[in-house]
Design an enzyme around this catalytic site. Structure first.
Site, PDB file in Angstrom:
ATOM      1  N   ASP A   7       0.867  -1.178   0.000  1.00 59.54           N
ATOM      2  CA  ASP A   7       0.000   0.000   0.000  1.00 59.54           C
ATOM      3  C   ASP A   7       0.902   1.226   0.000  1.00 59.54           C
ATOM      4  O   ASP A   7       1.496   1.565   1.022  1.00 59.54           O
ATOM      5  CB  ASP A   7      -0.905  -0.006   1.235  1.00 59.54           C
ATOM      6  CG  ASP A   7      -1.850   1.181   1.260  1.00 59.54           C
ATOM      7  OD1 ASP A   7      -2.320   1.592   0.177  1.00 59.54           O
ATOM      8  OD2 ASP A   7      -2.124   1.688   2.363  1.00 59.54           O
ATOM      9  N   GLU A  70      -1.181  -1.160  -4.964  1.00 60.47           N
ATOM     10  CA  GLU A  70      -2.419  -0.430  -5.229  1.00 60.47           C
ATOM     11  C   GLU A  70      -2.125   0.762  -6.133  1.00 60.47           C
ATOM     12  O   GLU A  70      -1.106   1.438  -5.970  1.00 60.47           O
ATOM     13  CB  GLU A  70      -3.041   0.050  -3.920  1.00 60.47           C
ATOM     14  CG  GLU A  70      -4.435   0.602  -4.094  1.00 60.47           C
ATOM     15  CD  GLU A  70      -5.120   0.838  -2.766  1.00 60.47           C
ATOM     16  OE1 GLU A  70      -6.094   0.131  -2.479  1.00 60.47           O
ATOM     17  OE2 GLU A  70      -4.661   1.722  -2.018  1.00 60.47           O
ATOM     18  N   ASP A 142      -2.634   0.887   7.150  1.00 57.78           N
ATOM     19  CA  ASP A 142      -1.770   0.699   5.977  1.00 57.78           C
ATOM     20  C   ASP A 142      -1.383  -0.767   5.811  1.00 57.78           C
ATOM     21  O   ASP A 142      -1.384  -1.300   4.696  1.00 57.78           O
ATOM     22  CB  ASP A 142      -0.502   1.560   6.098  1.00 57.78           C
ATOM     23  CG  ASP A 142      -0.806   3.041   6.148  1.00 57.78           C
ATOM     24  OD1 ASP A 142      -1.575   3.516   5.291  1.00 57.78           O
ATOM     25  OD2 ASP A 142      -0.292   3.719   7.048  1.00 57.78           O
TER      26      ASP A 142
END
Length: 172
Positions: A7, A70, A142
């Site tokens: 992430d 992502e 996260d």
């Protein structure tokens, strides 16, 4: 197969490692790589370097066989979006330098895969990560997001394996 989810973030970059054995998923580890400590303000190049070094340590320790990152969404603040894009570049570079294929997923695709709804909230995502990885504990959102990205990639990899197997049997 061991899968790493990342992430991207300039201050905190979440990471999560899962093992995939057919349809079964198992949590291995998760955490966050920090680019600043104790509120200090390092310059951008130094922060990116810390993120790259941190991800490299995680990759060396856990030896994933695949990785996913992502995709960045666009903020209202162009400067912030650009900096996040640079951190995302580090998130793509570190696993690529380790020889891993890197998948990329939009936030809504991750949520749709993990929760079943593309506009799920963070709490829903974290709940479904806990359901799919029993006993998992994560300290930050996260790290939970990174595990969700790893789960998403694992499901996509499973789909590819099934399509190849069906193709080899001549059923596609």
């Amino acid at each position: 197969m061991r899968v790493m989810g990342i992430d991207p973030g300039l201050r905190n970059m979440g990471w999560g490692i899962i093992d995939m054995d057919g349809p079964r998923l198992r949590h291995v580890a998760n955490g966050v790589v920090h680019s600043v400590a104790d509120g200090s303000k390092a310059d951008l190049a130094a922060r990116l370097s810390l993120l790259f070094q941190g991800l490299n340590r995680v990759i060396a320790q856990y030896r994933p066989e695949a990785a996913a990152v992502e995709q960045t969404f666009v903020n209202k603040d162009a400067t912030g979006t650009l900096k996040l894009g640079q951190a995302r570049g580090i998130a793509l570079l570190a696993p690529a330098e380790a020889g891993l294929q890197v998948g990329e997923y939009a936030p809504n695709a991750v949520k749709k895969t993990v929760v079943g709804v593309g506009h799920a909230g963070k709490e829903q995502v974290q709940h479904m990560v806990r359901v799919q990885l029993p006993g998992v504990k994560f300290e930050t959102a996260d790290a939970a997001d990174a595990l969700a990205i790893a789960i998403c990639h694992a499901h996509h990899l499973q789909g590819r394996v099934m399509r190849v197997a069906a193709s080899n049997r001549g059923t596609i």
